[in-house]
Design a protein around this motif. Sequence first.
Motif, PDB file in Angstrom:
ATOM      1  N   PRO A 145      -9.143 -14.142  -9.965  1.00 17.31           N
ATOM      2  CA  PRO A 145      -9.633 -12.752  -9.968  1.00 17.31           C
ATOM      3  C   PRO A 145      -9.443 -12.040  -8.628  1.00 17.31           C
ATOM      4  CG  PRO A 145     -11.169 -14.150 -11.108  1.00 17.31           C
ATOM      5  CD  PRO A 145     -10.119 -15.055 -10.569  1.00 17.31           C
ATOM      6  N   LEU A 146      -9.646 -12.748  -7.516  1.00 16.39           N
ATOM      7  CA  LEU A 146      -9.471 -12.104  -6.216  1.00 16.39           C
ATOM      8  C   LEU A 146      -8.044 -11.608  -6.046  1.00 16.39           C
ATOM      9  CD1 LEU A 146     -10.404 -11.508  -3.304  1.00 16.39           C
ATOM     10  CD2 LEU A 146      -9.725 -13.805  -2.727  1.00 16.39           C
ATOM     11  N   ASN A 147      -7.094 -12.557  -6.255  1.00 20.49           N
ATOM     12  CA  ASN A 147      -5.672 -12.204  -6.227  1.00 20.49           C
ATOM     13  C   ASN A 147      -5.354 -11.034  -7.106  1.00 20.49           C
ATOM     14  OD1 ASN A 147      -4.673 -14.106  -4.721  1.00 20.49           O
ATOM     15  ND2 ASN A 147      -3.785 -15.341  -6.306  1.00 20.49           N
ATOM     16  N   GLY A 148      -5.763 -11.178  -8.355  1.00 18.23           N
ATOM     17  CA  GLY A 148      -5.390 -10.199  -9.369  1.00 18.23           C
ATOM     18  C   GLY A 148      -5.906  -8.824  -8.999  1.00 18.23           C
ATOM     19  N   GLY A 149      -7.149  -8.777  -8.492  1.00 14.03           N
ATOM     20  CA  GLY A 149      -7.708  -7.493  -8.098  1.00 14.03           C
ATOM     21  C   GLY A 149      -6.899  -6.851  -6.978  1.00 14.03           C
ATOM     22  N   VAL A 150      -6.618  -7.651  -5.921  1.00 14.94           N
ATOM     23  CA  VAL A 150      -5.875  -7.103  -4.792  1.00 14.94           C
ATOM     24  C   VAL A 150      -4.464  -6.717  -5.237  1.00 14.94           C
ATOM     25  CG1 VAL A 150      -5.045  -7.551  -2.483  1.00 14.94           C
ATOM     26  CG2 VAL A 150      -7.224  -8.454  -3.191  1.00 14.94           C
ATOM     27  N   LEU A 151      -3.897  -7.553  -6.117  1.00 14.69           N
ATOM     28  CA  LEU A 151      -2.539  -7.276  -6.610  1.00 14.69           C
ATOM     29  C   LEU A 151      -2.499  -5.933  -7.332  1.00 14.69           C
ATOM     30  CD1 LEU A 151       0.186  -8.767  -6.879  1.00 14.69           C
ATOM     31  CD2 LEU A 151      -0.520  -9.357  -9.163  1.00 14.69           C
ATOM     32  N   CYS A 152      -3.497  -5.696  -8.195  1.00  9.68           N
ATOM     33  CA  CYS A 152      -3.516  -4.429  -8.923  1.00  9.68           C
ATOM     34  C   CYS A 152      -3.700  -3.273  -7.962  1.00  9.68           C
ATOM     35  CB  CYS A 152      -4.652  -4.424  -9.939  1.00  9.68           C
ATOM     36  SG  CYS A 152      -4.176  -5.234 -11.425  1.00  9.68           S
ATOM     37  N   THR A 153      -4.571  -3.471  -6.947  1.00  4.82           N
ATOM     38  CA  THR A 153      -4.763  -2.408  -5.970  1.00  4.82           C
ATOM     39  C   THR A 153      -3.441  -2.048  -5.316  1.00  4.82           C
ATOM     40  OG1 THR A 153      -6.853  -3.475  -5.505  1.00  4.82           O
ATOM     41  CG2 THR A 153      -6.156  -1.748  -4.003  1.00  4.82           C
ATOM     42  N   VAL A 154      -2.720  -3.095  -4.825  1.00  7.47           N
ATOM     43  CA  VAL A 154      -1.466  -2.838  -4.127  1.00  7.47           C
ATOM     44  C   VAL A 154      -0.477  -2.153  -5.060  1.00  7.47           C
ATOM     45  CG1 VAL A 154       0.480  -3.917  -2.993  1.00  7.47           C
ATOM     46  CG2 VAL A 154      -1.804  -4.762  -2.550  1.00  7.47           C
ATOM     47  N   ALA A 155      -0.402  -2.643  -6.308  1.00 10.89           N
ATOM     48  CA  ALA A 155       0.577  -2.085  -7.232  1.00 10.89           C
ATOM     49  C   ALA A 155       0.241  -0.641  -7.579  1.00 10.89           C
ATOM     50  CB  ALA A 155       0.647  -2.935  -8.493  1.00 10.89           C
ATOM     51  N   LEU A 156      -1.050  -0.371  -7.804  1.00  8.70           N
ATOM     52  CA  LEU A 156      -1.461   0.993  -8.149  1.00  8.70           C
ATOM     53  C   LEU A 156      -1.137   1.946  -7.010  1.00  8.70           C
ATOM     54  CD1 LEU A 156      -3.087   3.085  -9.797  1.00  8.70           C
ATOM     55  CD2 LEU A 156      -5.114   2.281  -8.648  1.00  8.70           C
ATOM     56  N   ILE A 157      -1.537   1.553  -5.786  1.00  2.00           N
ATOM     57  CA  ILE A 157      -1.300   2.433  -4.641  1.00  2.00           C
ATOM     58  C   ILE A 157       0.202   2.630  -4.450  1.00  2.00           C
ATOM     59  CG2 ILE A 157      -1.636   2.700  -2.172  1.00  2.00           C
ATOM     60  CD1 ILE A 157      -4.221   2.826  -3.558  1.00  2.00           C
ATOM     61  N   SER A 158       0.977   1.540  -4.586  1.00  2.00           N
ATOM     62  CA  SER A 158       2.419   1.671  -4.378  1.00  2.00           C
ATOM     63  C   SER A 158       3.007   2.661  -5.365  1.00  2.00           C
ATOM     64  CB  SER A 158       3.113   0.324  -4.570  1.00  2.00           C
ATOM     65  OG  SER A 158       2.547  -0.621  -3.747  1.00  2.00           O
ATOM     66  N   ALA A 159       2.608   2.552  -6.634  1.00  2.00           N
ATOM     67  CA  ALA A 159       3.176   3.459  -7.635  1.00  2.00           C
ATOM     68  C   ALA A 159       2.809   4.899  -7.310  1.00  2.00           C
ATOM     69  CB  ALA A 159       2.672   3.071  -9.019  1.00  2.00           C
ATOM     70  N   ALA A 160       1.518   5.127  -6.986  1.00  2.00           N
ATOM     71  CA  ALA A 160       1.084   6.499  -6.709  1.00  2.00           C
ATOM     72  C   ALA A 160       1.789   7.050  -5.481  1.00  2.00           C
ATOM     73  CB  ALA A 160      -0.439   6.522  -6.518  1.00  2.00           C
ATOM     74  N   VAL A 161       1.867   6.230  -4.410  1.00  2.00           N
ATOM     75  CA  VAL A 161       2.445   6.742  -3.172  1.00  2.00           C
ATOM     76  C   VAL A 161       3.950   6.947  -3.334  1.00  2.00           C
ATOM     77  CG1 VAL A 161       2.714   6.351  -0.723  1.00  2.00           C
ATOM     78  CG2 VAL A 161       0.647   5.662  -1.833  1.00  2.00           C
ATOM     79  N   THR A 162       4.593   6.117  -4.152  1.00  2.00           N
ATOM     80  CA  THR A 162       6.029   6.329  -4.365  1.00  2.00           C
ATOM     81  C   THR A 162       6.270   7.666  -5.048  1.00  2.00           C
ATOM     82  OG1 THR A 162       6.205   3.961  -4.675  1.00  2.00           O
ATOM     83  CG2 THR A 162       8.115   5.250  -5.225  1.00  2.00           C
ATOM     84  N   LEU A 163       5.409   7.994  -6.024  1.00  2.00           N
ATOM     85  CA  LEU A 163       5.541   9.292  -6.675  1.00  2.00           C
ATOM     86  C   LEU A 163       5.360  10.413  -5.657  1.00  2.00           C
ATOM     87  CD1 LEU A 163       5.795  10.924  -9.246  1.00  2.00           C
ATOM     88  CD2 LEU A 163       3.372  10.644  -9.636  1.00  2.00           C
ATOM     89  N   PHE A 164       4.370  10.230  -4.780  1.00  2.00           N
ATOM     90  CA  PHE A 164       4.086  11.231  -3.753  1.00  2.00           C
ATOM     91  C   PHE A 164       5.245  11.354  -2.768  1.00  2.00           C
ATOM     92  CE2 PHE A 164       2.439  12.043   0.510  1.00  2.00           C
ATOM     93  CZ  PHE A 164       1.760  13.214   0.326  1.00  2.00           C
ATOM     94  N   ALA A 165       5.925  10.207  -2.525  1.00  2.00           N
ATOM     95  CA  ALA A 165       6.863  10.138  -1.405  1.00  2.00           C
ATOM     96  C   ALA A 165       8.062  11.052  -1.577  1.00  2.00           C
ATOM     97  CB  ALA A 165       7.331   8.704  -1.223  1.00  2.00           C
ATOM     98  N   ARG A 166       8.422  11.381  -2.812  1.00  2.00           N
ATOM     99  CA  ARG A 166       9.709  12.035  -3.023  1.00  2.00           C
ATOM    100  C   ARG A 166       9.890  13.274  -2.149  1.00  2.00           C
ATOM    101  NH1 ARG A 166      12.647  14.811  -7.998  1.00  2.00           N
ATOM    102  NH2 ARG A 166      14.714  14.514  -7.137  1.00  2.00           N
ATOM    103  N   ARG A 167       8.990  14.238  -2.294  1.00  2.00           N
ATOM    104  CA  ARG A 167       9.132  15.479  -1.527  1.00  2.00           C
ATOM    105  C   ARG A 167       8.761  15.253  -0.077  1.00  2.00           C
ATOM    106  NH1 ARG A 167       9.433  19.789  -5.258  1.00  2.00           N
ATOM    107  NH2 ARG A 167       9.545  21.202  -3.499  1.00  2.00           N
ATOM    108  N   SER A 168       7.696  14.466   0.118  1.00  2.00           N
ATOM    109  CA  SER A 168       7.166  14.289   1.457  1.00  2.00           C
ATOM    110  C   SER A 168       8.201  13.614   2.364  1.00  2.00           C
ATOM    111  CB  SER A 168       5.888  13.455   1.369  1.00  2.00           C
ATOM    112  OG  SER A 168       5.508  13.004   2.616  1.00  2.00           O
ATOM    113  N   VAL A 169       8.825  12.541   1.854  1.00  2.00           N
ATOM    114  CA  VAL A 169       9.773  11.807   2.680  1.00  2.00           C
ATOM    115  C   VAL A 169      11.041  12.617   2.895  1.00  2.00           C
ATOM    116  CG1 VAL A 169      11.248   9.778   2.721  1.00  2.00           C
ATOM    117  CG2 VAL A 169       8.874   9.555   2.118  1.00  2.00           C
TER     118      VAL A 169
END
Lengths: 99, 511, 123, 160
Positions: B83-107
């Motif tokens: 559960p610890l792994n899985g929770g952190v993994l989901c956090t990282v994956a969620l943030i990565s997906a959201a920030v990648t979407l954000f990154a297009r114009r910003s970057v």
Amino acid sequence: MILAQLLPDTAVTDLPTLIAGVILLFAILLVLVRAFIGPTVYDRILAMNTMGTKTVIFVALLGFITRRPEFLDIALLYAILNFLGTIAILKYVKHRRLG
Amino acid sequence: MIPDQLQHQIPALIVLTPLVLGLITALIGRRGLGWWIAMLASLLVFAGSIQLLIDVMHSGTYTVSYLMGNWPVPYGIEYRIDPLNGGVLCTVALISAAVTLFARRSVASEVSRDRLHFFYAVWLFCQTGLLGITITGDAFNLYVLLEISSLATYTLVAMGKGRDRRALTAAINYLVLGTIGASFILLGIGFLYMVTGTLNMMDMAERLDAIYITWGTAEPQYQKTVLTGFAFLFVGVSLKLALFPLHTWLPNAYTYAPAAVSALLAATATKVGAYISIRFIYTIVGTDAAFRGAIPTHVFIMVSAGMAILLGSYLAIKQDNVKKILAYSSIAQIGYIALGFALDNKNGLTAAVIHIFNHALTKGGMFMALGVVAYRLGNTRLQDLRGLGRKLPVSMGAFTAGGLGLIGVPLTAGFVSKWYLVTGAIEAGRYEMAAIVLVGSLLAVVYVWRVVETIYFGKRDEGAPNVQEAPITMLVPMLLLIGASIYFGVDANTTSWIAEAAAETLLGVQP
Amino acid sequence: MLDFLHDHYNYWVTIIIMMIGFYAVVAKSNLVKKAIGLGIFQTGIFLFYISIGKVDGGTAPVKVMGEQTDVVYSNPLPHALILTAIVVSVSTLAVALAIIVNIREKFGSIDEHDLNHLEAEQE
Amino acid sequence: MKDLVVLRVVARWNIPFMVVFGLYVQTHGELGPGGGFQAGVIIAAGFLLYGMIFGAQELRRIIPRWVTDIAAACGVLIYAGVGFWAMGNGYEFLDHAALNPANPGGAEPWGMTLVEYGVGLTVAAVMITIFNEITEGTAPEDEPVNKDYDNPTEMDLPRR
């Protein structure tokens, strides 16, 4: 002493090779002194190149003492890299570039 | 829904997808495809990690294991998710997906056009490393993936050079300290390997237990080698985690990196560091050796965490650049996480795990809001934000909502974690720590209020450039994260279920 | 005392090399020298790993040709690990040098004191 | 440096042997010391020697940048491809038994060999790329900085 530790139970019977190893280490020490005191860059380069050559012989000798002929491959590889490194440093010192 | 065959391969695919797609991005080169590939990889990984977490929570033993190359456990590399792994993994994956979407114009506005494909390749490698660290069950594999993510991070921070050249010095500072930290981790793993002769984390933990038992006579004695290795590991991880006295690389790195990179780093990199410390302290070395052995590590962590909370918040108040305010606030928040896992009881650990998730959401969203400001204004100095509340209502509203989360106002996610934290501190008899948490919240009120006041009550300068709200691709991920942080503040059932399961497995309580 | 020094000589070598590197990282203001210091620092750790892989009386972990069966090999696992770590170290050096080249282009100096002054002026 | 006869001749004679020695280490890796990583470095060393003596331009003429770029990526993809092949056939990632299900033990060397070839290709390509990156932007040929070997300049003397 270091050699004896490296090869605790291998054939210490071949005393001549052991002596050769000790002499080589002493030679490396002398060359190292030259590399430190210097005075010009060329002295240092020559010292490092010589040290590389001694290392090649030392690795080959180690393979001979421990009865592992595979060490010769490593000695050959080190000879190539040593040659390449010396050329690179010389070229850089003289031309200030590698290409 | 997903074929069994594929479902079985998910742990390996989560790490391999960004790695291989990153290589392909670098190979294809200048076609503008970089962002699309990165987005595809992030979404695939996110879907996979959610599926994996569901698998873990519904499997009876709370673990999913994957053997690389089908080598049996102590010999090969094992990917092991609990559960610890899985929770952190989901956090990282969620943030990565959201920030990648954000990154297009910003970057695109911050990185020169012919380097974009390179940026996204490195971006994907960074994700590979972060995801790999959380998922792997092999100590040396952890080091390698840590270095992959760190190297990618240094490069990403240095990419901010187009806007501000100080990004370069921040990157080299981070590189020097990060490499020393990683070397210490390598040395620590070497000591543990020397004692146990294995690199698999679970196997290592079992063998260390056996060593403690044979060593201990009346009173358990811990072998000096284990303690030395643990000390090296702990210092190394603390450098990566930016625990208080070792935080000096963090403010500049966050401030001068491109906006999307700041969001990704603040939300994931240090969180993964926190995960590594929890893993090493609780699973591998064990709290008996770490906390109750010759070195009372938890006291050190608590002192550092207390200092981090107080000094981090205090320094945040004094900054003039909003990005720097958030960076120092991150140091304080890391203090809360560290305090949580130093308390050594269930509520404290739950607080740490849940705060990893909640803080990632909040800070990610806030850094994105600042990314919007940087996208429209070109910088994030406090005086330039005057009166922006009317010009950028959505982003500034999101920033304010995130700020409330940092303070820990009820109905935000920050409140849930602080609730657990204060409960845990009182349970452990550490009233002074509970007091520090409350004082830290008060200080957070000050620095958040300072920004909010400027945003809403400041007067816009005469002749200041007219700014508009950001494009939709930047607003959606920001609102998603901030919305999630409020949702998980109102309905904390899911997160606390996972976090409590993680805490129970770590403390060895049978679920 | 002498025995203590002698029995743990691999640790002493490791510590000395690490501290030489660490000194360079801390004391030198030239960024390239700092990067070299990091390399030396990591080399110390590599030597530590290699030395813990040594088995008493063991030979190099390359299969001996022939019919011998009682050959003792050193532990090859640390060697494999260190090969990976060396790659990581080289990559770190490469990234560091690339950043330093960029710093030279943007600031015109790679000396830390100069950089601090230049940054303070920019503030 | 190609006006120096000794170097030129030595290089001409040595480079083929270096590359062949690299191939020997690559193919002989499972029996002796060596493997893809070492082989890649030795092969690249041969090309680097060529580049240093005949000029980086000349090296880029015989091995253009796009060749090394693609070779580096292909090497990694060979490595990953072996793993994905196993995955596609229902084995774990990098389980070499997938290459020959009838005789899993016999498939292990095959898998390792393929993986090592991938590693060798990548390492050789990356070494040449690094050399290209370092030498790029320098002028094709310019005067030696120090022509007088007997009187070293200040630059050649050790600095404090």
